[in-house]
Write a protein that holds these residues in place. Structure first.
Motif, mmCIF file in Angstrom:
data_model
loop_
_atom_site.group_PDB
_atom_site.id
_atom_site.type_symbol
_atom_site.label_atom_id
_atom_site.label_comp_id
_atom_site.label_asym_id
_atom_site.label_seq_id
_atom_site.Cartn_x
_atom_site.Cartn_y
_atom_site.Cartn_z
ATOM 1 N N THR A 262 -85.820 -45.562 -56.509
ATOM 2 C CA THR A 262 -85.606 -46.044 -57.877
ATOM 3 C C THR A 262 -86.550 -45.324 -58.830
ATOM 4 N N VAL A 263 -86.029 -44.876 -59.966
ATOM 5 C CA VAL A 263 -86.863 -44.201 -60.956
ATOM 6 C C VAL A 263 -87.869 -45.196 -61.525
ATOM 7 N N GLN A 264 -89.147 -44.866 -61.421
ATOM 8 C CA GLN A 264 -90.216 -45.750 -61.892
ATOM 9 C C GLN A 264 -91.018 -45.138 -63.035
ATOM 10 N N ALA A 265 -90.925 -43.852 -63.218
ATOM 11 C CA ALA A 265 -91.673 -43.193 -64.280
ATOM 12 C C ALA A 265 -91.004 -41.874 -64.639
ATOM 13 N N PHE A 266 -91.295 -41.394 -65.844
ATOM 14 C CA PHE A 266 -90.783 -40.090 -66.256
ATOM 15 C C PHE A 266 -91.739 -39.479 -67.275
ATOM 16 N N GLY A 267 -91.623 -38.197 -67.438
ATOM 17 C CA GLY A 267 -92.421 -37.501 -68.437
ATOM 18 C C GLY A 267 -91.658 -36.324 -69.002
#
Length: 381
Positions: A262-267
């Motif tokens: 599951t995607v938990q962070a992005f930048g």
């Protein structure tokens, strides 16, 4: 005595003047780099920026003896939209020459407009929103100018404070100097047995931006939902930003961190366009556009900015959250190796009281580079 005239921005002519005021009055100031006029149009035009569907707003220009000497913008959020902890009545885009009377006339005009709409408290600058360019520079006037970060001269905070404004929050931006160690490939958290199969990093797919944007907006809004000043980033706002960024964002500039699938962070990291646009003095036409395209293809950027970042709130202050942040920082370092020319990255901004984000940034070796201040005033008193 010279005459100061404050006029509302109405029509294309005054709008174009509003966008170029900073480069007219701050030209030659150390630390200032002019933004491209065309980029300012997309930020401040109601028909181009979906933010303006959320607010009632008005902008003004200041002239002294017929010469442009300043500008300001005021907005009040529509019913049902309440910034976390901050007032729905806000000002932004306060730029002026060093003249107390000019600043007083501009800020007084914005305050009166907001009072007429029932406002009792004002915050700012938000230019035009918390998801845009926020705060007034109070430290770091000579620091490297960075894309999409507001700049103001050292005299402006004092002139604003003389009108009864005081600090609401400070926003911290960090300078991370890329070192030889960062360019060395070495095992990181992704190689540890306890995280090897749980943490994954993938590049944002720019060819499927609408699909990716739905995930990014969800993570961003969840991550920032309890932060002071927060107003949800709408899908349309995000796509408006994405449509602008796709022309300057390198393919490796955006990535997501997945934990257990599951995607938990992005930048999102952007090259600092000021390196290649400063001599254009805001103009893209007729000669600036071909110069910009050529430079984007060939220039080796020395500076970059972490434009967007978010980590889901459920991971804040947890071991898994620390692992995600560490993976994110290591990924930034890894990607810097693909751009050997980059010498420093600006992480910004972070709320002064958001120690959950500030600590890992400072542990990475980053140093405070700039401080922007959001101000407040009681309009009833």
């Amino acid at each position: 005595m010279s005459r100061i005239e404050i006029t509302p921005v109405k029509g294309i002519g005054s709008f174009l003047n509003f966008c170029k005021v900073p480069r007219l009055i701050y030209k030659g100031c150390k630390g200032f780099a002019p933004s491209l006029d065309a980029e300012r149009w997309t930020l401040y035009a109601a028909k181009l920026n979906p933010h303006y569907a959320l607010v009632d707003s008005q902008a003004w220009l200041a002239r002294r003896d017929g010469k442009l000497v300043g500008r300001i913008f005021a907005q009040i959020y529509k019913d049902g939209i309440v910034p976390v902890g901050a007032s729905p009545a806000q000002f932004g885009c306060l730029d002026a020459i060093e003249d107390e009377a000019v600043v007083a006339a501009l800020i007084g005009t914005a305050e009166n407009w907001l009072r007429q709409r029932g406002a009792t408290r004002i915050n700012g600058p938000f230019s035009p929103s918390v998801n845009g360019e926020v705060g007034m520079l109070v430290e770091g006037f000579d620091a490297t100018p960075m894309i999409f970060m507001p700049w103001s001269p050292a005299y402006l905070p004092g002139l604003l404070e003389s009108r009864g404004y005081h600090k609401a929050r400070d926003l911290i931006s960090y300078r991370y100097a890329v070192t030889a160690a960062d360019r060395t490939d070495k095992p990181g958290i992704l190689a540890r047995p306890e995280w090897r199969d749980r943490l994954k990093i993938r590049t944002i797919d720019l060819t499927a931006m609408k699909k990716e944007a739905a995930v990014l907006v969800d993570v961003f809004n969840d991550a920032w939902s309890e932060n002071w000043g927060f107003v949800p980033f709408t899908f349309d706002e995000f796509m408006s930003v994405a449509d602008s960024m796709k022309y300057v964002m390198p393919p490796e500039g955006g990535f997501m961190v997945e934990l257990d699938g599951t995607v938990q962070a992005f930048g999102v990291i952007l090259p600092n366009l000021h390196e290649i646009t400063a001599d254009l003095e805001g103009h893209l036409f007729p000669l600036g556009l071909p110069k910009l395209i050529s430079r984007l293809r060939s220039h080796n950027f020395k500076t970059a900015r972490l434009l967007l970042f978010g980590i889901r709130r459920a991971l804040h202050r947890k071991a898994a959250g620390g692992a995600v942040i560490l993976a994110f920082i290591e990924e930034c370092r890894r990607r810097s190796r693909a751009k050997d020319s980059v010498e420093h990255v600006e992480f910004g901004w972070v709320l002064e009281d958001n120690m959950g984000m500030r600590r890992p940034i400072e542990l990475s070796g980053a140093k405070i580079d700039k401080i922007h201040r959001v101000y407040e005033k009681d309009l009833v008193a």
